[in-house]
Write a protein that holds these residues in place. Structure first.
Motif, PDB file in Angstrom:
ATOM      1  N   VAL A   3       0.834  -1.198   0.000  1.00 38.34           N
ATOM      2  CA  VAL A   3       0.000   0.000   0.000  1.00 38.34           C
ATOM      3  C   VAL A   3       0.869   1.249   0.000  1.00 38.34           C
ATOM      4  CG1 VAL A   3      -1.620   1.351   1.376  1.00 38.34           C
ATOM      5  CG2 VAL A   3      -2.005  -1.100   1.069  1.00 38.34           C
ATOM      6  N   ALA A   4       1.920   1.245   0.824  1.00 42.00           N
ATOM      7  CA  ALA A   4       2.810   2.404   0.909  1.00 42.00           C
ATOM      8  C   ALA A   4       3.551   2.632  -0.405  1.00 42.00           C
ATOM      9  CB  ALA A   4       3.803   2.207   2.053  1.00 42.00           C
ATOM     10  N   VAL A   5       4.038   1.554  -1.012  1.00 44.85           N
ATOM     11  CA  VAL A   5       4.763   1.675  -2.286  1.00 44.85           C
ATOM     12  C   VAL A   5       3.838   2.202  -3.375  1.00 44.85           C
ATOM     13  CG1 VAL A   5       5.910   0.375  -4.120  1.00 44.85           C
ATOM     14  CG2 VAL A   5       6.453  -0.103  -1.722  1.00 44.85           C
ATOM     15  N   LEU A   6       2.629   1.665  -3.422  1.00 45.65           N
ATOM     16  CA  LEU A   6       1.678   2.088  -4.443  1.00 45.65           C
ATOM     17  C   LEU A   6       1.273   3.547  -4.254  1.00 45.65           C
ATOM     18  CD1 LEU A   6       0.289   0.919  -6.887  1.00 45.65           C
ATOM     19  CD2 LEU A   6      -1.559   0.110  -5.419  1.00 45.65           C
ATOM     20  N   THR A 222       2.134   0.970 -11.996  1.00 43.16           N
ATOM     21  CA  THR A 222       1.196   1.131 -10.882  1.00 43.16           C
ATOM     22  C   THR A 222      -0.125   0.412 -11.122  1.00 43.16           C
ATOM     23  OG1 THR A 222       0.594   3.265 -11.831  1.00 43.16           O
ATOM     24  CG2 THR A 222       2.079   3.281  -9.953  1.00 43.16           C
ATOM     25  N   PHE A 223      -0.567   0.360 -12.387  1.00 42.19           N
ATOM     26  CA  PHE A 223      -1.805  -0.373 -12.635  1.00 42.19           C
ATOM     27  C   PHE A 223      -1.640  -1.842 -12.286  1.00 42.19           C
ATOM     28  CE2 PHE A 223      -5.624  -1.992 -14.135  1.00 42.19           C
ATOM     29  CZ  PHE A 223      -5.340  -3.157 -14.824  1.00 42.19           C
ATOM     30  N   HIS A 224      -0.527  -2.414 -12.700  1.00 42.88           N
ATOM     31  CA  HIS A 224      -0.293  -3.825 -12.423  1.00 42.88           C
ATOM     32  C   HIS A 224      -0.256  -4.080 -10.917  1.00 42.88           C
ATOM     33  CE1 HIS A 224       1.114  -7.892 -12.894  1.00 42.88           C
ATOM     34  NE2 HIS A 224       2.225  -7.625 -12.223  1.00 42.88           N
ATOM     35  N   LEU A 225       0.438  -3.211 -10.188  1.00 45.44           N
ATOM     36  CA  LEU A 225       0.520  -3.376  -8.738  1.00 45.44           C
ATOM     37  C   LEU A 225      -0.850  -3.215  -8.088  1.00 45.44           C
ATOM     38  CD1 LEU A 225       3.809  -1.405  -7.949  1.00 45.44           C
ATOM     39  CD2 LEU A 225       3.503  -3.889  -8.113  1.00 45.44           C
TER      40      LEU A 225
END
Length: 323
Positions: A3-6, A222-225
């Motif tokens: 969540v933090a990375v995204l 970011t979409f993939h994540l």
């Protein structure tokens, strides 16, 4: 951790836009490169996952509309707006998207009626937006740039409504659908290149690096994540990312670019997020029903609706900036 990375990747999109513009790239150039690189990343991931692009004309026709309102217009609007408005403010303006989604749903009668919580949230969110603009104040943000940023948020809301009706759950894998959408967005934005005058000087290395990061990481990866996060942990985790985006954008703008942290903007951001939270409030009976049904079953049966939460993205890429 995810969540933090995204949140960091998405929230930093406004920083990369600002750095690209300051590095000598025109708004349309930023938009085209962003779409193209994002499409390239998603096409590669779709190929690796053995997902095929849509083949029917009807889907591609809907993708043209989705790409226009979900990628081409808002990406361009954010780039235009950030020429005169701080990147942190752009992130806060983006946070108003769920409010416009609710208003549009009520206007089109595709959303359920306003209860006291949702009505209060809508009023509170609009009040926060008005506080940020502060048209009564000499140092307010009631400028053309800020209005363009707000138009980007409205464009996302239009896209959400259209995609929910015509694209989501139609049998095409999300990764392939998003790759196709960004591919169409690249074509749409590229149509304007012959009519865009360059600055006459080559962009700086910082500007080029910023737009590459924006396209590859802030738009494609970011979409993939996010799709993996939704699949593994459900939409609540994705909603948490959505709430963090404006906070990240404001923090990065202040720390990296030295943007002033106006008390009015910070308070307005808090009011907007509180309003968004109220519009997504579910009665205890709904929460009990949702908890009693496994997440994957809710996704197929319709018990859980992502329209009730702030959406950082939808399954087809309304990307990079939207809650």
């Amino acid at each position: 951790m995810r969540v933090a990375v995204l949140a960091l990747l998405w929230g930093s999109s406004f920083l990369w836009i600002k750095l690209s513009l300051d590095g000598g790239l025109a708004p349309l150039h930023v938009t085209v490169v962003r779409c193209a690189l994002g499409a390239a990343v998603l096409l590669g991931l779709a190929r690796a996952a053995r997902q095929r692009l849509p083949r029917d004309r009807r889907t591609w026709g809907h993708l043209v509309v989705a790409a226009l309102f979900c990628n081409a217009l808002p990406f361009l609007f954010f780039s235009i707006g950030e020429q005169t408005v701080d990147s942190g403010v752009a992130g806060v303006m983006n946070a108003t998207t769920p409010l416009w989604s609710l208003g549009l749903g009520l206007l089109l009668r595709t959303d359920r009626g306003l209860g006291p919580y949702r009505l209060g949230g809508l009023v509170l969110g609009l009040a926060g937006t008005l506080l940020i603009f502060a048209p009564w104040h000499e140092a307010g943000l009631a400028s053309s740039g800020a209005l363009v940023l707000l138009a980007a948020a409205v464009s996302y809301a239009v896209a959400f409504a259209y995609m929910a009706r015509h694209l989501i759950g139609r049998g095409t894998e999300p990764l392939a659908l998003s790759a196709a959408q960004l591919l169409v967005a690249t074509g749409l934005t590229a149509l304007g290149l012959p009519f865009t005058a360059g600055s006459g000087t080559a962009p700086s290395l910082t500007g080029v690096a910023a737009v590459v990061v924006l396209g590859v990481f802030g738009t494609g990866l970011t979409f993939h994540l996010n799709s993996r996060l939704i699949a593994d942990e459900g939409p609540t985790a994705a909603a948490t990312v959505g709430y963090l985006l404006p906070v990240v954008s404001v923090a990065l703008g202040a720390l990296v670019l030295g943007e002033a942290l106006s008390v009015r903007v910070v308070v307005g951001m808090a009011v907007v997020l509180a309003g968004v939270g109220l519009t997504r409030y579910r009665p205890s009976s709904d929460r009990t029903a949702a908890r009693s049904t496994p997440f994957r079953a809710r996704m197929t049966s319709g018990v859980s609706s992502t329209s009730r939460m702030p959406r950082p993205e939808t399954p087809a890429t309304c990307h990079g900036d939207s809650m």
